[in-house]
Design a protein around this motif. Sequence first.
Motif, PDB file in Angstrom:
ATOM      1  N   ARG A  62     -14.256 -56.558 -10.993  1.00  0.00           N
ATOM      2  CA  ARG A  62     -14.885 -55.224 -11.353  1.00  0.00           C
ATOM      3  C   ARG A  62     -13.740 -54.150 -11.793  1.00  0.00           C
ATOM      4  N   LEU A  63     -12.662 -54.607 -11.380  1.00  0.00           N
ATOM      5  CA  LEU A  63     -11.592 -53.728 -12.054  1.00  0.00           C
ATOM      6  C   LEU A  63     -11.107 -53.914 -13.448  1.00  0.00           C
ATOM      7  N   GLY A  64     -11.187 -55.148 -13.856  1.00  0.00           N
ATOM      8  CA  GLY A  64     -10.831 -55.596 -15.216  1.00  0.00           C
ATOM      9  C   GLY A  64     -12.208 -55.002 -16.205  1.00  0.00           C
ATOM     10  N   ILE A  65     -13.777 -55.168 -15.650  1.00  0.00           N
ATOM     11  CA  ILE A  65     -14.639 -54.726 -16.514  1.00  0.00           C
ATOM     12  C   ILE A  65     -14.782 -53.473 -16.608  1.00  0.00           C
ATOM     13  N   GLY A  66     -14.469 -52.658 -15.638  1.00  0.00           N
ATOM     14  CA  GLY A  66     -14.720 -51.081 -15.321  1.00  0.00           C
ATOM     15  C   GLY A  66     -13.616 -50.529 -16.206  1.00  0.00           C
ATOM     16  N   ILE A  67     -12.243 -50.815 -16.022  1.00  0.00           N
ATOM     17  CA  ILE A  67     -11.222 -50.219 -16.785  1.00  0.00           C
ATOM     18  C   ILE A  67     -11.305 -50.447 -18.209  1.00  0.00           C
ATOM     19  N   SER A  68     -11.702 -51.821 -18.598  1.00  0.00           N
ATOM     20  CA  SER A  68     -11.703 -51.831 -20.018  1.00  0.00           C
ATOM     21  C   SER A  68     -12.937 -51.178 -20.694  1.00  0.00           C
ATOM     22  N   ALA A  69     -14.243 -51.174 -20.095  1.00  0.00           N
ATOM     23  CA  ALA A  69     -15.270 -50.141 -20.360  1.00  0.00           C
ATOM     24  C   ALA A  69     -14.913 -48.687 -20.633  1.00  0.00           C
ATOM     25  N   VAL A  70     -14.165 -48.091 -19.873  1.00  0.00           N
ATOM     26  CA  VAL A  70     -13.843 -46.670 -19.741  1.00  0.00           C
ATOM     27  C   VAL A  70     -12.778 -46.543 -21.017  1.00  0.00           C
ATOM     28  N   ALA A  71     -11.728 -47.290 -20.921  1.00  0.00           N
ATOM     29  CA  ALA A  71     -10.599 -47.188 -22.087  1.00  0.00           C
ATOM     30  C   ALA A  71     -11.372 -47.206 -23.391  1.00  0.00           C
ATOM     31  N   SER A  72     -12.264 -48.357 -23.722  1.00  0.00           N
ATOM     32  CA  SER A  72     -12.758 -48.711 -25.053  1.00  0.00           C
ATOM     33  C   SER A  72     -13.552 -47.378 -25.482  1.00  0.00           C
TER      34      SER A  72
END
Length: 532
Positions: free
Chosen positions: A102-112
């Motif tokens: 959840r951390l990895g997917i969520g932060i990557s989506a917001v940053a991108s």
Amino acid sequence: MREVTGRSSAAPEAGDQQVRGMARGGVLNLGSAVLSQVALFLVMLLLARVLGVRELGRYAQVYAVLSLLGLLSLSGFRAGLTRFVAVHLADDEPAALRGAIRLGIGISAVASTVIALGLAVGAPWLADALHDPQLTTGLRLAALCLPAATVCEAALAATRGWRTQRAYALIGQVYEPAARLVLTALALVLGAGLTGAFWALVAASWSAAGLALVALARMVRRVPAARPAYRPGELFRFSTVSWVSSLSSTGLIWVDALLLGFFDYGPDAIGVYHVATRLVTIAVFVLAPVNASFGPHLAHLYHQGRLDEVRRIYRVATGWVLRLSLPAFVALLVFPEQLLRLVGGPGLAGGAAVTVVLALGQLVNAATGPCGTLLNMSGRVSVNMMDNLAALLLNVLLNLWLIPAYGILGAAVAWAVSLAAVNVARVWQVRTQVHTVPVTPGMVKGLVAALVAMGVGFGVRWLVEGGTAQLAVGLAAIVVAYLAVVLALGLSREDVMVLRSVTRRNGRRVPADPAGPADGAGVGADRPVVRS
């Protein structure tokens, strides 16, 4: 991380099982990588033939920006998700596994998403900096691709933590390139030009991201239900260093095209350079699928302190990479002009010297094997980061020195020297860490076979006239000569074991690994098919 004691497995069969598991994933990865490279090569061929080398150069510049910003958006979670999913499965920690995903997917989506908005707004400025205002539309469409491409990469990286390569191969290596090829061809047939090719990239990226998320959700459902436990500290520490490392590594791949644009060499020269780099990338395509299969097994074994098996699969993986790549390298060194003409016509033959220089740099990369992956998956991400930063800095400095004087040939020399230097350094670091070097009798046999095949190739070039006939006969002769010498010199025990493993039929399976499942099983996981 657990203390690594260097203990070996209880029986040689345990090491054999890891090699077999890696082979099954590697073969699927390899097959899918072949399809991926064919699709991407055909995209390049279509753009060069239908739109010309100038438009192909623009496509390459935009794709370079997308690749660099994709790594910036992913924030290192690609390697982090693979590693920590594998570790949490080995430790039987479903709550921590769910939290890491959840951390990895969520932060990557917001940053991108944030970076994509910045690119969309700043596209005119960046196009002016690259001395080509016509890049503005392509850069804005790249911004539209960015969130989808990032989330797709993150989700597929997480699935690889189960030590199965199926989702990564079928979605990332087969579906996305094939969709891009079909949609690009359709756009060109409809007369949409380069803008249509960029829209094809958008559609392929978003559909692949949806499939990747579905595949990851199905795998997570196999894990016992648990409330997610978030451990941001360990994930961020690993991923931040890995982010800098990956960004530097990707920069090493794409900075040449961007600097050529900044020095105002124009899309024609960049198009020639892109074709040469794509041909060389095809030659070493086997490195990525073997790395993808090798990484999760390495993380699992190193975490358990099974260093004998780590050394063994490192040598085996390096042998596969080099020996499977050598025929393509021989072809590039013997027939560079002919291969360039095949793609873009006579106008590209001037890039022959560039192709040879790039091929020599990638040959060193192939011969040193997955040494960077070994450093990453064993927790030495800071070492790998410094390696990549040093290589990127060396590449930029050499480009600033050589491009003004020698153009695309200078860029090729800068890239080849930087790539060779960083991989030689990594081999020494791996030797210090796990006390092994990736040199085996099989590699020596492969090099002998390559020298014989090169002699045969030059013989064909001297005896046969005509570009197309010469290339066709030469490529066939190189492959036949290489395989004949390899078989005459004999296959190793690992080679025979791998061939038997990947050709098993009727659902027969190898014995279970005493230390845990070898190919895709984990906490509550069914034994998967295979994939890369």
